[in-house]
Design a protein around this motif. Structure first.
Motif, PDB file in Angstrom:
ATOM      1  N   ARG A   1       0.824  -1.198   0.000  1.00 41.16           N
ATOM      2  CA  ARG A   1       0.000   0.000   0.000  1.00 41.16           C
ATOM      3  C   ARG A   1       0.861   1.253   0.000  1.00 41.16           C
ATOM      4  NH1 ARG A   1      -4.290  -0.039   4.638  1.00 41.16           N
ATOM      5  NH2 ARG A   1      -2.362  -0.181   5.802  1.00 41.16           N
ATOM      6  N   GLY A   2       0.533   2.209  -0.861  1.00 44.23           N
ATOM      7  CA  GLY A   2       1.295   3.451  -0.957  1.00 44.23           C
ATOM      8  C   GLY A   2       0.643   4.567  -0.152  1.00 44.23           C
ATOM      9  N   GLU A   3       0.687   5.772  -0.700  1.00 45.19           N
ATOM     10  CA  GLU A   3       0.140   6.941  -0.018  1.00 45.19           C
ATOM     11  C   GLU A   3      -1.375   6.826   0.118  1.00 45.19           C
ATOM     12  OE1 GLU A   3       0.404  10.732  -2.049  1.00 45.19           O
ATOM     13  OE2 GLU A   3       0.993  11.698  -0.176  1.00 45.19           O
ATOM     14  N   ALA A   4      -1.901   7.385   1.195  1.00 42.74           N
ATOM     15  CA  ALA A   4      -3.338   7.315   1.455  1.00 42.74           C
ATOM     16  C   ALA A   4      -4.127   8.019   0.361  1.00 42.74           C
ATOM     17  CB  ALA A   4      -3.642   7.959   2.808  1.00 42.74           C
ATOM     18  N   SER A   5      -5.345   7.536   0.129  1.00 39.21           N
ATOM     19  CA  SER A   5      -6.247   8.157  -0.844  1.00 39.21           C
ATOM     20  C   SER A   5      -6.651   9.549  -0.369  1.00 39.21           C
ATOM     21  CB  SER A   5      -7.492   7.285  -1.006  1.00 39.21           C
ATOM     22  OG  SER A   5      -8.363   7.817  -1.966  1.00 39.21           O
ATOM     23  N   LEU A   6      -6.654  10.530  -1.297  1.00 38.90           N
ATOM     24  CA  LEU A   6      -6.974  11.928  -0.963  1.00 38.90           C
ATOM     25  C   LEU A   6      -6.222  12.338   0.303  1.00 38.90           C
ATOM     26  CD1 LEU A   6     -10.842  11.962  -1.585  1.00 38.90           C
ATOM     27  CD2 LEU A   6      -9.083  12.891  -3.083  1.00 38.90           C
ATOM     28  N   SER A   7      -4.906  12.266   0.228  1.00 39.16           N
ATOM     29  CA  SER A   7      -4.059  12.413   1.418  1.00 39.16           C
ATOM     30  C   SER A   7      -4.288  13.719   2.175  1.00 39.16           C
ATOM     31  CB  SER A   7      -2.584  12.304   1.024  1.00 39.16           C
ATOM     32  OG  SER A   7      -2.262  13.271   0.027  1.00 39.16           O
ATOM     33  N   ASP A   8      -4.736  14.771   1.460  1.00 41.64           N
ATOM     34  CA  ASP A   8      -4.929  16.054   2.138  1.00 41.64           C
ATOM     35  C   ASP A   8      -6.122  16.051   3.095  1.00 41.64           C
ATOM     36  OD1 ASP A   8      -6.361  15.683  -0.206  1.00 41.64           O
ATOM     37  OD2 ASP A   8      -6.687  17.824  -0.540  1.00 41.64           O
ATOM     38  N   VAL A   9      -7.075  15.124   2.883  1.00 42.65           N
ATOM     39  CA  VAL A   9      -8.233  15.049   3.793  1.00 42.65           C
ATOM     40  C   VAL A   9      -8.366  13.659   4.416  1.00 42.65           C
ATOM     41  CG1 VAL A   9      -9.564  16.891   2.705  1.00 42.65           C
ATOM     42  CG2 VAL A   9      -9.754  14.564   1.814  1.00 42.65           C
ATOM     43  N   HIS A  10      -7.371  12.793   4.232  1.00 43.20           N
ATOM     44  CA  HIS A  10      -7.427  11.421   4.743  1.00 43.20           C
ATOM     45  C   HIS A  10      -7.567  11.425   6.259  1.00 43.20           C
ATOM     46  CE1 HIS A  10      -6.699   7.094   4.750  1.00 43.20           C
ATOM     47  NE2 HIS A  10      -5.823   7.276   5.716  1.00 43.20           N
ATOM     48  N   ARG A  11      -8.584  10.708   6.780  1.00 45.30           N
ATOM     49  CA  ARG A  11      -8.851  10.595   8.220  1.00 45.30           C
ATOM     50  C   ARG A  11      -8.903  11.958   8.914  1.00 45.30           C
ATOM     51  NH1 ARG A  11      -8.729   5.525  10.578  1.00 45.30           N
ATOM     52  NH2 ARG A  11      -8.061   3.816   9.213  1.00 45.30           N
ATOM     53  N   SER A  12      -9.427  12.952   8.217  1.00 43.86           N
ATOM     54  CA  SER A  12      -9.473  14.307   8.782  1.00 43.86           C
ATOM     55  C   SER A  12     -10.716  14.557   9.632  1.00 43.86           C
ATOM     56  CB  SER A  12      -9.420  15.345   7.654  1.00 43.86           C
ATOM     57  OG  SER A  12     -10.531  15.191   6.780  1.00 43.86           O
TER      58      SER A  12
ATOM     59  N   LEU B   1     -19.925  -2.388  -1.313  1.00 51.26           N
ATOM     60  CA  LEU B   1     -18.643  -3.065  -1.556  1.00 51.26           C
ATOM     61  C   LEU B   1     -17.490  -2.065  -1.622  1.00 51.26           C
ATOM     62  CD1 LEU B   1     -19.510  -5.844  -4.184  1.00 51.26           C
ATOM     63  CD2 LEU B   1     -19.319  -6.051  -1.695  1.00 51.26           C
ATOM     64  N   CYS B   2     -17.756  -0.876  -2.138  1.00 50.80           N
ATOM     65  CA  CYS B   2     -16.721   0.168  -2.176  1.00 50.80           C
ATOM     66  C   CYS B   2     -16.275   0.532  -0.765  1.00 50.80           C
ATOM     67  CB  CYS B   2     -17.252   1.418  -2.876  1.00 50.80           C
ATOM     68  SG  CYS B   2     -17.516   1.221  -4.632  1.00 50.80           S
ATOM     69  N   ALA B   3     -17.260   0.708   0.131  1.00 53.66           N
ATOM     70  CA  ALA B   3     -16.929   1.021   1.529  1.00 53.66           C
ATOM     71  C   ALA B   3     -16.149  -0.134   2.159  1.00 53.66           C
ATOM     72  CB  ALA B   3     -18.211   1.293   2.308  1.00 53.66           C
ATOM     73  N   ARG B   4     -16.542  -1.349   1.845  1.00 53.00           N
ATOM     74  CA  ARG B   4     -15.864  -2.532   2.387  1.00 53.00           C
ATOM     75  C   ARG B   4     -14.415  -2.595   1.917  1.00 53.00           C
ATOM     76  NH1 ARG B   4     -17.642  -7.381   4.613  1.00 53.00           N
ATOM     77  NH2 ARG B   4     -19.808  -6.701   4.345  1.00 53.00           N
ATOM     78  N   LEU B   5     -14.196  -2.352   0.633  1.00 49.63           N
ATOM     79  CA  LEU B   5     -12.832  -2.367   0.089  1.00 49.63           C
ATOM     80  C   LEU B   5     -11.961  -1.322   0.778  1.00 49.63           C
ATOM     81  CD1 LEU B   5     -10.754  -3.227  -2.120  1.00 49.63           C
ATOM     82  CD2 LEU B   5     -11.697  -1.392  -3.541  1.00 49.63           C
ATOM     83  N   ALA B   6     -12.499  -0.111   0.925  1.00 49.02           N
ATOM     84  CA  ALA B   6     -11.724   0.985   1.512  1.00 49.02           C
ATOM     85  C   ALA B   6     -11.368   0.712   2.963  1.00 49.02           C
ATOM     86  CB  ALA B   6     -12.528   2.287   1.400  1.00 49.02           C
ATOM     87  N   ILE B   7     -12.352   0.267   3.740  1.00 53.00           N
ATOM     88  CA  ILE B   7     -12.140   0.082   5.176  1.00 53.00           C
ATOM     89  C   ILE B   7     -11.267  -1.144   5.451  1.00 53.00           C
ATOM     90  CG2 ILE B   7     -13.341  -0.452   7.343  1.00 53.00           C
ATOM     91  CD1 ILE B   7     -15.682   1.315   6.207  1.00 53.00           C
ATOM     92  N   ALA B   8     -11.449  -2.210   4.680  1.00 56.13           N
ATOM     93  CA  ALA B   8     -10.678  -3.435   4.919  1.00 56.13           C
ATOM     94  C   ALA B   8      -9.237  -3.318   4.448  1.00 56.13           C
ATOM     95  CB  ALA B   8     -11.355  -4.609   4.218  1.00 56.13           C
ATOM     96  N   SER B   9      -9.019  -2.696   3.278  1.00 52.99           N
ATOM     97  CA  SER B   9      -7.680  -2.701   2.685  1.00 52.99           C
ATOM     98  C   SER B   9      -6.947  -1.368   2.815  1.00 52.99           C
ATOM     99  CB  SER B   9      -7.766  -3.068   1.198  1.00 52.99           C
ATOM    100  OG  SER B   9      -8.346  -2.009   0.455  1.00 52.99           O
ATOM    101  N   GLY B  10      -7.678  -0.305   3.141  1.00 53.84           N
ATOM    102  CA  GLY B  10      -7.060   1.018   3.192  1.00 53.84           C
ATOM    103  C   GLY B  10      -6.755   1.570   1.812  1.00 53.84           C
ATOM    104  N   ARG B  11      -7.376   0.999   0.782  1.00 54.73           N
ATOM    105  CA  ARG B  11      -7.143   1.421  -0.601  1.00 54.73           C
ATOM    106  C   ARG B  11      -8.459   1.891  -1.215  1.00 54.73           C
ATOM    107  NH1 ARG B  11      -3.831  -2.959   0.337  1.00 54.73           N
ATOM    108  NH2 ARG B  11      -1.775  -2.967  -0.652  1.00 54.73           N
ATOM    109  N   ASP B  12      -8.371   2.864  -2.115  1.00 57.50           N
ATOM    110  CA  ASP B  12      -9.530   3.124  -2.963  1.00 57.50           C
ATOM    111  C   ASP B  12      -9.458   2.155  -4.142  1.00 57.50           C
ATOM    112  OD1 ASP B  12      -8.020   4.346  -5.178  1.00 57.50           O
ATOM    113  OD2 ASP B  12      -7.732   6.058  -3.837  1.00 57.50           O
ATOM    114  N   LEU B  13     -10.506   2.160  -4.977  1.00 60.51           N
ATOM    115  CA  LEU B  13     -10.574   1.173  -6.074  1.00 60.51           C
ATOM    116  C   LEU B  13      -9.435   1.355  -7.073  1.00 60.51           C
ATOM    117  CD1 LEU B  13     -12.034  -1.128  -7.489  1.00 60.51           C
ATOM    118  CD2 LEU B  13     -13.584   0.547  -8.520  1.00 60.51           C
ATOM    119  N   ALA B  14      -9.037   2.597  -7.332  1.00 56.85           N
ATOM    120  CA  ALA B  14      -7.935   2.841  -8.274  1.00 56.85           C
ATOM    121  C   ALA B  14      -6.623   2.285  -7.723  1.00 56.85           C
ATOM    122  CB  ALA B  14      -7.802   4.342  -8.546  1.00 56.85           C
ATOM    123  N   GLN B  15      -6.357   2.538  -6.437  1.00 55.37           N
ATOM    124  CA  GLN B  15      -5.139   2.005  -5.817  1.00 55.37           C
ATOM    125  C   GLN B  15      -5.166   0.475  -5.790  1.00 55.37           C
ATOM    126  OE1 GLN B  15      -5.598   4.032  -2.081  1.00 55.37           O
ATOM    127  NE2 GLN B  15      -4.098   5.614  -2.586  1.00 55.37           N
ATOM    128  N   ALA B  16      -6.355  -0.083  -5.538  1.00 50.46           N
ATOM    129  CA  ALA B  16      -6.483  -1.542  -5.491  1.00 50.46           C
ATOM    130  C   ALA B  16      -6.168  -2.161  -6.855  1.00 50.46           C
ATOM    131  CB  ALA B  16      -7.897  -1.922  -5.046  1.00 50.46           C
TER     132      ALA B  16
END
Length: 446
Positions: A16-27, A91-106
């Motif tokens: 896994r690389g940089e967080a998705s939308l890093s400027d607002v990630h977990r904000s 499923l999109c929410a599941r992918l993001a929360i389980a893997s920490g990736r958005d669909l493009a990163q996945a």
């Protein structure tokens, strides 16, 4: 450290690389000491950004055409599309929360480059098609309310980048508040118009039950796929998997499970609201146009001009124009975020949001401006419907990877989708692909 996430990284080709939308990630903090209702409220927001894609200007064109030509018959397609959307967005929410990736990163981390790069190109085509619809819809809205010529309105839409930049500076919650406020305005506008149109409610209820004619009639199938493309939109799958991660929901398994529950509730409620708006457009077209023998209304401008004499009040077309403009502005925000997620996720390429926005908008403005100047209202209506069919054709290239990833225990760990959910998702993916094959065969055979 996200221990669960690091374990699940073993199921991916790349770490896994940089967080998705890093400027607002977990904000946006989620208070663990607050009540369940407070935590649920903290998750409310991303679903409404996703819901915007289900009522964008392109959707208006297909729903107006479907309602005016076939009455209430295509309401079944709107309902089916919405149910598909609820499953896929969960499923999109599941992918993001389980893997920490958005669909493009996945996609980037799961596939070799010869697969991920074409997927990126297809995702960009989908976003450009979405943007063309927004450019035309916003320009028509400006024309209907302020009398601004379509050609000038198309160029003015390039300035909306400043709205997004301003909202993002203030914080992601402000972006969500802007979207939800405009959705409220749209809902009020349609509630009044439906009241004025006084539809046949028996016909409306029957319209939610599908008929075989939808598949056997090529013209109806074309519009049905347009509605499908306007409802379950490819860029929404990338968008949702990114913006869910703006919540700071913790790293333990119980925290992630709770986050998944709340995120799913948020998107499901928002999509039910979107169905009301989506169905309202079709019901309004059926009640105001089809019932009076006007079965060829597809242009937004034509629909606007006919509403006053048919509904008997001058305010009806104004409400139509306001709702359309709000839809265009809302879609602008979400397409910008989706474009950022797609480019950064697939290519690891970071651009300033305003540069990314202007590039995407410039690509969309060129065909929109050409069609508007050359063909006028009729051309823009055809282009709007075409963009929705293009989106439908692109959809499988986002849906199949999403279903694959969320069904994989190696990639999702303990948050892998249950077998029954994966089975429904695979069925949805196959149905979408099958309908698209049918559309292409009909198109080639004339």
């Amino acid at each position: 450290m996200d221990v669960l996430g690091s374990k699940q990284d073993s199921g991916w080709r790349n770490k896994r690389g940089e967080a998705s939308l890093s400027d607002v990630h977990r904000s946006i903090d989620i208070s663990q000491s607050g009540s369940r209702w407070r935590r649920l409220a903290a998750f409310a927001g991303p679903g409404y950004l996703v819901a915007v894609g289900y009522m964008d200007p392109g959707n208006w064109a297909t729903s107006l055409a479907g309602g005016s030509k076939f009455g209430y018959a295509l309401l079944a397609v709107a309902l089916l599309s919405n149910l598909m959307a609820i499953v896929l967005q969960s499923l999109c929410a599941r992918l993001a929360i389980a893997s920490g990736r958005d669909l493009a990163q996945a996609c980037r981390d799961a596939f070799p480059k010869w697969v991920s790069i074409p997927l990126w190109a297809l995702a960009e085509i989908a976003i450009i098609a979405t943007d063309i619809a927004e450019v035309i819809g916003t320009a028509i809205g400006l024309n209907l309310i302020f009398g601004i010529p379509l050609e000038l309105g198309v160029l003015i839409t390039a300035l909306d980048v400043f709205i997004i930049l301003y909202l993002q500076k203030m914080g992601f919650r402000w972006v969500e508040a802007f979207i939800i406020t405009l959705l409220g305005v749209i809902a009020v506008c349609f509630a009044i118009q439906i009241f004025l149109a006084d539809p046949q409610w028996g016909g409306v209820i029957r319209g939610f039950f599908p008929t075989t004619e939808i598949v056997t009639n090529p013209e109806m199938l074309y519009l049905a796929l347009g509605i499908l493309g306007a409802t379950v939109m490819p860029h929404n799958l990338y968008l949702h998997s990114g913006i869910v991660q703006t919540r700071n929901y913790g790293h333990t398994l119980p925290e992630k499970k709770e986050a998944l529950t709340y995120a799913t509730i948020d998107s499901t409620v928002a999509l039910c609201f979107a169905l009301l708006i989506n169905a309202s457009i079709l019901i309004l077209a059926a009640a105001a146009f089809n019932s009076t023998g006007r079965t060829e209304v597809a242009e937004l401008g034509e629909a606007h001009s006919l509403l006053a004499p048919l509904l008997g009040l001058a305010i009806a077309p104004t409400l139509f124009g306001i709702a359309l403009l709000c839809c265009g502005l809302n879609s602008t925000v979400t397409a910008t975020l989706a474009g950022q997620i797609v480019m950064e996720g697939f290519l690891k390429m970071k651009l300033q949001p305003w540069i990314r926005r202007l590039i995407t908008r410039a690509i969309a403005i060129i065909p929109a401006a050409f069609v508007t100047i050359w063909y006028g209202d009729a051309g823009t209506a055809e282009l709007l419907i075409l963009t929705q069919v293009v989106l439908s054709l692109q959809l499988s290239f986002a849906v199949f990877p999403l279903v694959m990833f969320t069904a994989s225990k190696a990639k999702m760990g303990q948050l892998v989708a249950p077998i029954w959910l994966s089975g429904i998702a695979w069925l949805i993916a196959v149905v979408i692909a099958g309908l698209n094959v049918k559309l292409l065969v009909d198109f080639v055979s004339g």
